[in-house]
Design a protein around this motif. Structure first.
Motif, PDB file in Angstrom:
ATOM      1  N   HIS A   8      -9.024   1.545   1.437  1.00  0.00           N
ATOM      2  CA  HIS A   8      -8.715   1.742   2.856  1.00  0.00           C
ATOM      3  C   HIS A   8      -9.848   1.180   3.700  1.00  0.00           C
ATOM      4  O   HIS A   8     -11.016   1.245   3.295  1.00  0.00           O
ATOM      5  CB  HIS A   8      -8.572   3.236   3.168  1.00  0.00           C
ATOM      6  CG  HIS A   8      -7.421   3.903   2.475  1.00  0.00           C
ATOM      7  ND1 HIS A   8      -7.549   4.522   1.263  1.00  0.00           N
ATOM      8  CD2 HIS A   8      -6.121   4.031   2.837  1.00  0.00           C
ATOM      9  CE1 HIS A   8      -6.369   5.024   0.895  1.00  0.00           C
ATOM     10  NE2 HIS A   8      -5.489   4.740   1.837  1.00  0.00           N
ATOM     11  N   HIS A  12      -4.689  -0.723   6.437  1.00  0.00           N
ATOM     12  CA  HIS A  12      -4.807  -0.269   7.829  1.00  0.00           C
ATOM     13  C   HIS A  12      -5.512  -1.265   8.758  1.00  0.00           C
ATOM     14  O   HIS A  12      -4.875  -1.917   9.552  1.00  0.00           O
ATOM     15  CB  HIS A  12      -5.433   1.128   7.936  1.00  0.00           C
ATOM     16  CG  HIS A  12      -4.641   2.149   7.197  1.00  0.00           C
ATOM     17  ND1 HIS A  12      -3.427   2.599   7.646  1.00  0.00           N
ATOM     18  CD2 HIS A  12      -4.841   2.751   5.995  1.00  0.00           C
ATOM     19  CE1 HIS A  12      -2.916   3.446   6.769  1.00  0.00           C
ATOM     20  NE2 HIS A  12      -3.760   3.564   5.754  1.00  0.00           N
ATOM     21  N   HIS A  34       0.826  -1.219   0.000  1.00  0.00           N
ATOM     22  CA  HIS A  34       0.000   0.000   0.000  1.00  0.00           C
ATOM     23  C   HIS A  34       0.856   1.264   0.000  1.00  0.00           C
ATOM     24  O   HIS A  34       1.495   1.587   1.003  1.00  0.00           O
ATOM     25  CB  HIS A  34      -0.923   0.008   1.228  1.00  0.00           C
ATOM     26  CG  HIS A  34      -1.853   1.173   1.266  1.00  0.00           C
ATOM     27  ND1 HIS A  34      -2.975   1.260   0.473  1.00  0.00           N
ATOM     28  CD2 HIS A  34      -1.831   2.328   1.984  1.00  0.00           C
ATOM     29  CE1 HIS A  34      -3.606   2.399   0.709  1.00  0.00           C
ATOM     30  NE2 HIS A  34      -2.922   3.077   1.627  1.00  0.00           N
ATOM     31  N   ASP A  53       2.368   3.072   3.053  1.00  0.00           N
ATOM     32  CA  ASP A  53       1.359   4.137   3.053  1.00  0.00           C
ATOM     33  C   ASP A  53       1.980   5.530   2.947  1.00  0.00           C
ATOM     34  O   ASP A  53       1.527   6.462   3.601  1.00  0.00           O
ATOM     35  CB  ASP A  53       0.419   4.054   4.264  1.00  0.00           C
ATOM     36  CG  ASP A  53      -0.800   4.949   4.087  1.00  0.00           C
ATOM     37  OD1 ASP A  53      -1.225   5.157   2.939  1.00  0.00           O
ATOM     38  OD2 ASP A  53      -1.316   5.478   5.105  1.00  0.00           O
ATOM     39  N   HIS A  80       1.049   5.519  -1.897  1.00  0.00           N
ATOM     40  CA  HIS A  80       0.420   6.561  -2.732  1.00  0.00           C
ATOM     41  C   HIS A  80       1.528   7.299  -3.474  1.00  0.00           C
ATOM     42  O   HIS A  80       2.241   8.131  -2.875  1.00  0.00           O
ATOM     43  CB  HIS A  80      -0.332   7.562  -1.854  1.00  0.00           C
ATOM     44  CG  HIS A  80      -1.489   6.978  -1.094  1.00  0.00           C
ATOM     45  ND1 HIS A  80      -2.796   7.116  -1.506  1.00  0.00           N
ATOM     46  CD2 HIS A  80      -1.532   6.261   0.054  1.00  0.00           C
ATOM     47  CE1 HIS A  80      -3.601   6.508  -0.635  1.00  0.00           C
ATOM     48  NE2 HIS A  80      -2.856   5.972   0.323  1.00  0.00           N
TER      49      HIS A  80
HETATM   50 FE    FE Z   1      -3.296   4.998   2.197  1.00  0.00          FE
END
Ligand code: FE
Ligand code: GUN
Length: 425
Positions: A225, A266, A67, A317, A69
């Motif tokens: 998420h 998460h 995960h 993340d 971004h």
């Molecule tokens: Fe994220």
């Protein structure tokens, strides 16, 4: 045409969720991009292969980031004084809005792809932004890097600022279809599209229904998420009063695993019921311990994920987390699990080095197929670690060296890297 090579070094990989196989001065063999096995001595039948000699160097499988971004890489480490929902509004959405400008996207994604190529990760699940052209640009760059990735054009048609928020569910779906078609046209080898509804608060019911149709038509996996922050969970309860848990809200649209590869980041607030549904539906957890601390989301119950047999890996993340290296996520996962054990539940013992290494290699790697270990038939991803930044006055065992690579990751570089048998660094 077949090609192959043998590689010698101090080899270390997971041969079970809590166990480590070490072969100091051992050999691994790559044939046509696949691992043929790992041995103390090179089998006679491979004696004629070219030998890459990394004697004395630590050799591990590539790490998997479940995960991250890409557009948030540019502001890592800035604005870390807010919780999730305020942070999205203050930092994330304004930054992601810039990716309507292809020139900006080109500069930022060049930096991101290059950083990923140089680090110890070989695979990643990547969020882009809502912008299809910039997402294609990112995919071109990742393909050129040689890394193996799933990349998603983000969907969000509510509760975000215009122009980042897409104007309607129909427009968001239309852009997603065009993007999925373009991905097919480009015939990437290592880069695949993944459906990416940002999270429930960003996506209307209508959009989720359309995404389900698109998923069925194109056979796309999904990333999103789940249960990250308490205010977010309260908001989802209001938005989806008919769903008993946040996971049920995705499931009500048929977007929660059940035969479709699905990864949820998460799961800090996930209770027993949500964990049971993830187990039943084969949904992966991307455990993102650094982000959970930075955004004060809480401590995810990693031991519970393992005890319940969930599919699980680690996520950086970025930019909730500041570091792309999954070595760093391993040490953060161990440290977070120690706090959980000390402060929350003494029935949940901390993660071991072996378990954290498993999560960051095979655990997450399995989302991509057979990846993350030097087992026969696995795709050959190997990383050669530079330990010159962490000299020791006395000899160290293999597990100690691995633990230091994990805990001192910022001092450990990567000398060479192979992905699906190709040397990319
Ligand atoms: Fe994220
Ligand atoms: N939830 C929705 N969007 C995001 C994001 O960009 N980062 C994190 N950490 N959580 C999110």
């Amino acid at each position: 045409m077949s090609y192959g090579f043998a590689l010698k070094g101090d080899i270390c990989f997971s041969d079970g969720p809590a166990s480590l196989k070490t072969l100091p001065g051992g050999y691994i063999v790559c044939l046509d991009g696949l691992c043929a096995g790992a041995w103390e001595r090179l089998p006679e039948r491979y004696a004629g292969l070219p030998l890459l000699d990394y004697s004395g160097k630590l050799v591990i499988p590539g790490l998997a980031d479940l995960h991250t971004h890409a557009p948030q890489y540019a502001f890592r480490g800035a604005g870390m004084d807010l919780e999730l929902l305020e942070w999205l509004d203050a930092h994330v959405f304004p930054e992601e809005s810039k990716y309507s400008d292809l020139g900006y996207a080109d500069r930022a994604y060049t930096i991101f792809a290059d950083a990923l190529r140089r680090g110890p990760n070989t695979r990643a699940c990547v969020f882009a932004t809502v912008h299809a052209p910039a997402t294609m640009l990112l995919m071109d760059k990742l393909e050129a890097s040689g890394l193996v990735t799933f990349v998603g054009k983000v969907n969000m048609d509510r509760n975000g600022p215009y122009p980042l928020r897409e104007e309607s569910a129909a427009k968001s779906a239309e852009d997603t279809v065009r993007w999925a078609e373009e991905c097919l046209n480009r015939r990437y080898r290592n880069t695949r599209p993944i459906l990416t509804p940002r999270f429930i608060p960003s996506c209307s019911d209508e959009l989720m229904r359309l995404l389900k149709e698109i998923q069925a038509r194109y056979g796309l996996p999904l990333q999103s998420h789940l249960s990250e922050n308490q205010s977010e969970c309260d908001w989802v309860s209001e938005l989806c009063p008919g769903s008993a848990t946040y996971g049920d809200a995705y499931a009500s649209f048929g977007l929660f695993g059940g035969g479709v590869p699905t990864v949820m980041a998460h799961c800090v607030q996930s209770g027993d019921r949500e964990i049971a549904l993830m187990k039943r539906n084969g949904v992966y957890v991307a455990h993102c311990p650094q982000s959970n601390t930075n955004l004060v989301s809480g401590i995810a119950p990693a031991r519970k994920f393992l005890k319940n047999g969930l599919k699980a890996g680690l996520g950086s993340d970025v930019a909730g987390g500041c570091h792309t290296s999954i070595f760093r996520a391993m040490s953060d996962a161990i440290q977070a699990s120690k706090l959980y054990w000390r402060l929350v539940d003494q029935g949940c013992r901390p993660l071991s080095i072996e378990e954290a290494f498993y999560l960051g290699t095979v655990g997450g790697g399995s989302f991509f197929g057979k990846a993350g270990a030097f087992e026969e038939g696995f795709e050959f991803d190997a990383v050669i670690i530079d330990e010159s930044g962490t000299p020791s006055p006395s000899p160290l065992g293999m597990k100690e060296r691995l633990a230091r690579a994990i805990y001192l990751s910022s001092d450990c570089g990567v000398i060479a890297k192979f992905v699906r048998g190709s040397k990319i660094l």
